[in-house]
Design an enzyme around this catalytic site. Structure first.
Site, short mmCIF file in Angstrom:
data_model
loop_
_atom_site.label_atom_id
_atom_site.label_comp_id
_atom_site.label_asym_id
_atom_site.label_seq_id
_atom_site.Cartn_x
_atom_site.Cartn_y
_atom_site.Cartn_z
NE ARG A 93 -50.15 -54.11 -1.28
CZ ARG A 93 -50.74 -52.92 -1.16
NH1 ARG A 93 -52.00 -52.86 -0.88
NH2 ARG A 93 -50.05 -51.80 -1.29
CB THR A 94 -44.36 -56.98 1.38
OG1 THR A 94 -44.83 -56.85 0.04
CG2 THR A 94 -43.32 -58.08 1.44
CE LYS A 149 -27.79 -42.36 15.65
NZ LYS A 149 -27.59 -43.33 16.74
NE ARG A 186 -40.80 -54.06 -0.42
CZ ARG A 186 -42.06 -53.98 -0.81
NH1 ARG A 186 -42.69 -52.83 -0.78
NH2 ARG A 186 -42.70 -55.07 -1.24
CG HIS A 193 -41.93 -58.83 -4.23
ND1 HIS A 193 -41.90 -59.44 -2.99
CD2 HIS A 193 -42.82 -57.80 -4.12
CE1 HIS A 193 -42.72 -58.80 -2.17
NE2 HIS A 193 -43.29 -57.80 -2.83
N1 CP Z 1 -47.36 -56.07 -3.45
C1 CP Z 1 -46.51 -55.37 -2.67
O1 CP Z 1 -45.29 -55.63 -2.64
O2 CP Z 1 -47.12 -54.40 -1.93
P1 CP Z 1 -46.39 -53.46 -0.87
O3 CP Z 1 -45.42 -52.58 -1.63
O4 CP Z 1 -47.49 -52.68 -0.21
O5 CP Z 1 -45.66 -54.35 0.10
#
Ligand code: CP
Length: 304
Positions: free
Chosen positions: A57-58, A86, A107, A135
């Site tokens: 999603r993100t 590497k 991320r 988040h």
């Molecule tokens: N909600 C969320 O962060 O989903 P993903 O891990 O799929 O990005």
């Protein structure tokens, strides 16, 4: 109203007016997110995405948001195939991708990684999840979903359920909820309770909360149930995960005769039965879509 944050690292950097600004702008972005309107707002701009941890999603909603705004995306969705394999360190990789793009979305499994990168590159940085840390873009889409579903963010009661110890979505969400007149009920296995330092912060912020053990007894007692996955990957010891796995689940029968909406940042494992999906209360797929207009609002605000 104006928005002056350069980086989106923690919801704690936001003032309530910043949150309201993004939620209002996201509403304006909806026709573009739904392909009813074409936008050239970010034409010629590039978003750099650096995903060291898996995501559906993100990452995809940030990419969709940037492309719907007329911009484009470069980056990677796993370490494999990059020079990280590497031995290249985060600092160096961020230097490079930041020179190729107008903003970074990161991320990473290390708490504090996004703040570290933001302090060391010239372009705006968005934290798309840093270990068990924060988040913030998820939080904004969660608030947007509550506001759209209930018509308000004040005077609501929300049960937050599941992995409250390692869950970065809930670590972010509670600080945002504390900006409004909201009552929170925390429901989790004992081993996965909300960390004490966050509970102490909520007390200082005068946020009303309680800790309870039964989800079923509280379904009718709240406006929102926010379910989360028990995150197997965050447990240092697999045996500890097995002890708490499947402890909190919800199905269609549990939700009969209630208007309580069910949210979840997803992915789900076994917390929400598939038969809940047919109910009007099931908000989690709409919630995931809302990531697009909300992230469009964020990108529009930080990429100049
Ligand atoms: N909600 C969320 O962060 O989903 P993903 O891990 O799929 O990005």
């Amino acid at each position: 109203m104006s928005f002056n944050l350069k980086d989106i690292i923690s919801i704690r950097d936001f003032k309530k007016s910043d949150v309201d600004y993004i939620l209002n702008l996201a509403e304006d972005m909806e026709p573009i997110a739904k392909s009813q309107k074409v936008s050239h707002l970010k034409e010629g701009k590039l978003l750099g995405v650096m995903f060291y941890e898996p995501s559906t999603r993100t990452r995809l909603s940030f990419e969709t948001a940037m492309k719907r705004l007329g911009g484009d995306v470069v980056g990677f969705n796993q370490k494999q195939g990059t020079s990280v394999q590497k031995g290249e360190v985060l600092y160096d990789t961020a230097q490079i991708v930041s020179q190729y793009s107008d903003a970074l979305v990161l991320r990473h499994d290390m708490e504090g990684a996004a703040r570290f990168v933001a302090d060391n590159v010239d372009v705006p940085v968005v934290n798309a999840g840093d270990g068990a840390g924060q988040h913030p873009s998820q939080t904004l889409l969660d608030l947007y979903t509550i506001k759209k579903s209930l018509g308000k963010l004040n005077d609501i009661k929300i049960a937050i359920v599941g992995d409250l110890k390692y869950g970065r979505t809930v670590h972010s969400l509670v600080y945002a909820l504390a900006m409004y007149n909201v009552e929170i009920i925390f429901i989790s296995p004992d081993q996965l309770r909300m960390p004490d330092e966050i509970l102490d912060d909520l007390k200082k912020l005068n946020c009303k909360f309680s800790i309870e053990s039964s989800l079923i007894e509280n379904i009718d007692n709240v406006d929102v149930i926010y379910m989360t996955r028990i995150q197997k990957e965050r447990f240092p010891d697999h045996k500890e995960y097995m002890k708490v796995k499947g402890q909190y689940t919800i199905n269609k029968k549990n939700l009969e005769n209630t208007d309580t909406i069910v949210m979840h940042p997803l992915p789900r494992v076994d917390e929400i039965d598939f038969n809940v999906d047919q109910l009007d209360n099931a908000m989690y797929f709409k919630q995931a879509f809302n990531g697009v207009p909300v992230r469009m609002a964020l990108l529009d605000s930080i990429i100049k």
